[in-house]
Design an enzyme around this catalytic site. Structure first.
Site, PDB file in Angstrom:
ATOM      1  N   ASN A  51       0.838  -1.192   0.000  1.00  0.00           N
ATOM      2  CA  ASN A  51       0.000   0.000   0.000  1.00  0.00           C
ATOM      3  C   ASN A  51       0.870   1.238   0.000  1.00  0.00           C
ATOM      4  O   ASN A  51       1.979   1.229   0.532  1.00  0.00           O
ATOM      5  CB  ASN A  51      -0.952   0.016   1.204  1.00  0.00           C
ATOM      6  CG  ASN A  51      -0.341   0.675   2.425  1.00  0.00           C
ATOM      7  OD1 ASN A  51      -0.297   1.906   2.520  1.00  0.00           O
ATOM      8  ND2 ASN A  51       0.163  -0.113   3.350  1.00  0.00           N
TER       9      ASN A  51
ATOM     10  N   GLY B 165      -0.261   7.231   1.563  1.00  0.00           N
ATOM     11  CA  GLY B 165       0.303   8.566   1.747  1.00  0.00           C
ATOM     12  C   GLY B 165      -0.383   9.362   2.842  1.00  0.00           C
ATOM     13  O   GLY B 165      -0.491  10.590   2.750  1.00  0.00           O
ATOM     14  N   LEU B 166      -0.845   8.638   3.884  1.00  0.00           N
ATOM     15  CA  LEU B 166      -1.390   9.286   5.085  1.00  0.00           C
ATOM     16  C   LEU B 166      -2.561  10.221   4.815  1.00  0.00           C
ATOM     17  O   LEU B 166      -2.726  11.238   5.492  1.00  0.00           O
ATOM     18  CB  LEU B 166      -0.289  10.060   5.842  1.00  0.00           C
ATOM     19  CG  LEU B 166       0.773   9.211   6.532  1.00  0.00           C
ATOM     20  CD1 LEU B 166       1.863  10.101   7.129  1.00  0.00           C
ATOM     21  CD2 LEU B 166       0.170   8.324   7.618  1.00  0.00           C
TER      22      LEU B 166
ATOM     23  N   ASN C 233       4.447   7.729  14.743  1.00  0.00           N
ATOM     24  CA  ASN C 233       4.711   7.008  13.501  1.00  0.00           C
ATOM     25  C   ASN C 233       6.002   7.531  12.879  1.00  0.00           C
ATOM     26  O   ASN C 233       6.008   8.537  12.185  1.00  0.00           O
ATOM     27  CB  ASN C 233       3.533   7.175  12.538  1.00  0.00           C
ATOM     28  CG  ASN C 233       3.662   6.290  11.322  1.00  0.00           C
ATOM     29  OD1 ASN C 233       4.689   5.630  11.135  1.00  0.00           O
ATOM     30  ND2 ASN C 233       2.645   6.261  10.498  1.00  0.00           N
TER      31      ASN C 233
ATOM     32  N   CYS D 227       6.508   5.402   8.469  1.00  0.00           N
ATOM     33  CA  CYS D 227       5.694   5.336   7.261  1.00  0.00           C
ATOM     34  C   CYS D 227       6.600   5.392   6.039  1.00  0.00           C
ATOM     35  O   CYS D 227       7.333   6.365   5.852  1.00  0.00           O
ATOM     36  CB  CYS D 227       4.690   6.483   7.195  1.00  0.00           C
ATOM     37  SG  CYS D 227       3.717   6.422   5.670  1.00  0.00           S
TER      38      CYS D 227
ATOM     39  N   ILE E 212       5.934  -4.600  13.534  1.00  0.00           N
ATOM     40  CA  ILE E 212       6.660  -3.708  12.633  1.00  0.00           C
ATOM     41  C   ILE E 212       5.678  -2.931  11.758  1.00  0.00           C
ATOM     42  O   ILE E 212       4.554  -3.367  11.547  1.00  0.00           O
ATOM     43  CB  ILE E 212       7.634  -4.500  11.713  1.00  0.00           C
ATOM     44  CG1 ILE E 212       6.888  -5.527  10.869  1.00  0.00           C
ATOM     45  CG2 ILE E 212       8.718  -5.153  12.522  1.00  0.00           C
ATOM     46  CD1 ILE E 212       7.754  -6.269   9.844  1.00  0.00           C
ATOM     47  N   ASN E 213       6.141  -1.775  11.286  1.00  0.00           N
ATOM     48  CA  ASN E 213       5.427  -1.105  10.206  1.00  0.00           C
ATOM     49  C   ASN E 213       5.711  -1.904   8.925  1.00  0.00           C
ATOM     50  O   ASN E 213       6.386  -2.939   8.963  1.00  0.00           O
ATOM     51  CB  ASN E 213       5.912   0.355  10.087  1.00  0.00           C
ATOM     52  CG  ASN E 213       4.835   1.261   9.474  1.00  0.00           C
ATOM     53  OD1 ASN E 213       4.138   0.847   8.537  1.00  0.00           O
ATOM     54  ND2 ASN E 213       4.700   2.461   9.978  1.00  0.00           N
ATOM     55  N   THR E 214       5.196  -1.443   7.807  1.00  0.00           N
ATOM     56  CA  THR E 214       5.352  -2.209   6.569  1.00  0.00           C
ATOM     57  C   THR E 214       6.784  -2.155   6.040  1.00  0.00           C
ATOM     58  O   THR E 214       7.556  -1.260   6.369  1.00  0.00           O
ATOM     59  CB  THR E 214       4.418  -1.659   5.485  1.00  0.00           C
ATOM     60  OG1 THR E 214       4.673  -0.260   5.337  1.00  0.00           O
ATOM     61  CG2 THR E 214       2.965  -1.873   5.856  1.00  0.00           C
TER      62      THR E 214
ATOM     63  N   GLY F  13       1.058  -9.482   9.591  1.00  0.00           N
ATOM     64  CA  GLY F  13       0.439 -10.660   8.981  1.00  0.00           C
ATOM     65  C   GLY F  13      -0.329 -11.568   9.916  1.00  0.00           C
ATOM     66  O   GLY F  13      -0.479 -12.755   9.640  1.00  0.00           O
TER      67      GLY F  13
END
Lengths: 305, 267
Positions: free
Chosen positions: A69, A72-73, A127, A130, A191-193, A244
């Site tokens: 994804n 963009g916030l 965050n 991102c 974790i973040n992506t 996941g």
């Protein structure tokens, strides 16, 4: 009935399952298929001071056992959040954690100052991970010195628990965790992506409008579990694990690696009833095992330390 | 919106690479309106990972049955084609904002599988005694779904094939343009089909100036509005251009507000 309540320092959740930021909006979307009060916490869509338009489409693409994804916030900004979204969430007694974002340190500090004494907000999630915004975002979460400076300044104005969401896009996540801990973080989420790319072979160009995106879903789970395991050894802070999670089996891996709570992200898109199902499944698992709290599971994979 | 399990009542191949599913699920059948869609889970495993959105092509609340018209284009739809009668199908829906009534007569313009939401719309409008013409374009006759089984007798069907094997020879947009130039004029156009078809309609409508609604398609993850993945640029009132969600504010939008068709149509 076993009690599912967990304590992450001073943050008390009625159960250890949270909806990850950006996957549940501001709660409204899923309100008529599940009881949002049942959530351990709802981490709302990443918030910025001013409204954000978001990235050029396409913004999502499916990948093997996951997705990329690059939203963009996109969000309505602080004022609109306080005027429209939060009162509705409070009225429904939904436990809210606000994920905050900025292009500069002062953006984060202003957001933290404005939000920390607003009733109905349990904690703030910083965050710094991102991968989909040009300014700020991951840049704050990939250098220990930059992260330290930010966490310290935000912590100074924040009277409620401060969660720092770590980026997996680093060589040594333990080092980032220690930097956040030293600077005053109360809790770490990870974790973040993971930054990734898909090429459209018809056009011979990156498929996403933003070129790159963040990978999530079961594809990243082993990476996330490994990082929770490493961060558990690197710091003494309570951890929120994610990456996941689709089933209790997946959540157990995170608890055993060292997480005290678990967030569901992309899983919500595939099975919107994932969190209620996890709550029920954990309940019966603890009963079957004769365990009196989910906390018993935390860090089991490390043996006796 | 309901998260529910539908049961496959009937599966039927209706054209090359094209099949229909009749699904028994009372709540969706009785709540959906033309233009809305359902988000279908294709596998209990993780590949394919995401659900797939399909427009509702017909609904019978009395029977508790709704129908999907599906073209097999990739791995996901091929997997769905393998489903057997009586098997369960995990559905989230009905979702999205559908077609908004306009002024009669209604001209519906379908390109290929874009016929799906318009079939439901044609049935609904006919029940309200509204005059409807249904323009249906495909590449050739082999791709054509026998729409007469779906369309009420009062709906006039205009066929177009690009290779001339059935009906008007050429694009469906050219067939519509021919009729409008001859004075057969709609009060409202509703269209769904490939991007090139919608782009051409937007271009032609600069001359026609007829109210027009498009049902759009975009890559989706959640389909509920939460993830904001299916964004499309829409020119709202007061000249503001914003990203709206195809799954929530759409999939149906007023054609003149869809920025991408305008920017490129006028250049």
């Amino acid at each position: 009935m076993q009690k599912l309540q967990v304590e992450l320092g001073s943050l008390v959740l009625k159960n250890p399952f949270m909806a990850a930021s950006g996957t549940f909006g501001f709660g409204e979307e899923y309100a008529n298929i599940m009881d949002l009060q049942a959530l351990g916490a709802l981490v709302v869509k990443g918030l910025t001071l001013k409204p954000q338009k978001g990235n050029k489409p396409p913004r999502v693409v499916e990948t093997p056992a996951g997705m990329l994804n690059a939203i963009g916030l996109q969000n309505p900004g602080l004022d609109s959040f306080l005027a429209r979204e939060l009162p509705r969430l409070n009225q429904q007694e939904i436990p809210v954690i606000v994920n905050i974002n900025g292009a500069e340190e002062s953006d984060f500090v202003t957001l933290a100052r404005e939000l920390q004494d607003v009733p109905g907000i349990l904690a703030l999630e910083l965050n710094v991970s991102c991968p989909n915004v040009k300014e700020g975002g991951m840049a704050f979460g990939t250098s220990p010195a930059v992260l330290s400076s930010l966490v310290e300044k935000v912590k100074r104005v924040c009277g409620i628990p401060l969660i720092v969401k770590l980026s997996p896009n680093v060589t040594d996540i333990g080092e980032m965790a220690r930097a956040a801990e030293r600077s005053g973080a109360d809790i770490l989420s990870l974790i973040n992506t993971i930054k990734g790319m898909v090429i459209d072979t018809h056009t011979a160009r990156p498929l996403l409008g933003n070129l790159t995106g963040g990978l999530s879903g079961p594809a990243i789970r082993p990476v996330a579990v490994r990082m929770v395991y490493e961060v558990f050894q690197a710091t003494g802070l309570p951890l929120i694990g994610m990456g996941g999670v689709m089933s209790l089996q997946d959540a157990l891996e995170f608890f055993m690696a060292g997480a005290s709570a678990v967030a569901v992200g992309a899983g919500n898109f595939v099975a919107p009833d994932t969190i209620p199902r996890l709550i029920a499944d954990l309940q019966s698992y603890l009963e079957r095992k004769g365990m009196n709290s989910p906390a018993v599971l935390t860090g089991l994979a490390h043996g006796s330390r | 919106m309901f998260l529910t399990t539908a049961r496959v009542r009937k599966k039927e191949t209706v054209a090359r690479n094209c099949f229909t599913l009749s699904l028994k699920e009372e709540k969706i059948a009785s709540h959906c309106t033309p233009g809305q869609f359902v988000h279908v889970r294709l596998s209990m495993g993780y590949d394919p990972f995401l659900r797939r959105p399909f427009s509702v092509a017909a609904a019978d609340p009395a029977e508790g049955v709704f129908r999907l018209l599906i073209q097999t284009v990739g791995e996901g739809t091929r997997l769905l084609q393998g489903i057997q009668e009586d098997q369960p199908l995990d559905c989230l829906g009905p979702l999205g904002s559908g077609f908004v009534p306009g002024e009669a007569p209604y001209f519906l313009v379908a390109g290929g599988i874009g016929a799906a939401p318009l079939l439901f719309l044609a049935q609904t409008l006919s029940k309200q005694n509204q005059p409807v013409r249904f323009y249906y374009g495909t590449a050739s006759e082999a791709e054509r779904v026998p729409l007469h089984a779906w369309l009420p007798a009062t709906v006039e069907q205009i066929d177009a094939t690009e290779d001339g094997s059935k009906g008007f020879s050429g694009r469906v947009t050219a067939a519509l343009d021919r009729d409008i130039l001859q004075g057969i004029r709609p009060g409202q156009i509703m269209a769904c089909g490939p991007e090139a078809m919608l782009r051409e309609l937007a271009r032609l409508n600069a001359t026609w100036k007829i109210p027009m609604q498009f049902s759009l398609e975009e890559r989706m993850a959640c389909a509920t509005g939460a993830c904001q993945g299916c964004a499309v640029e829409i020119a709202e009132e007061a000249g503001m251009i914003n990203y709206l969600r195809v799954c929530r504010e759409g999939p149906v939008f007023e054609a003149h507000k869809v920025v991408e068709f305008h920017a490129k149509a006028s250049s």
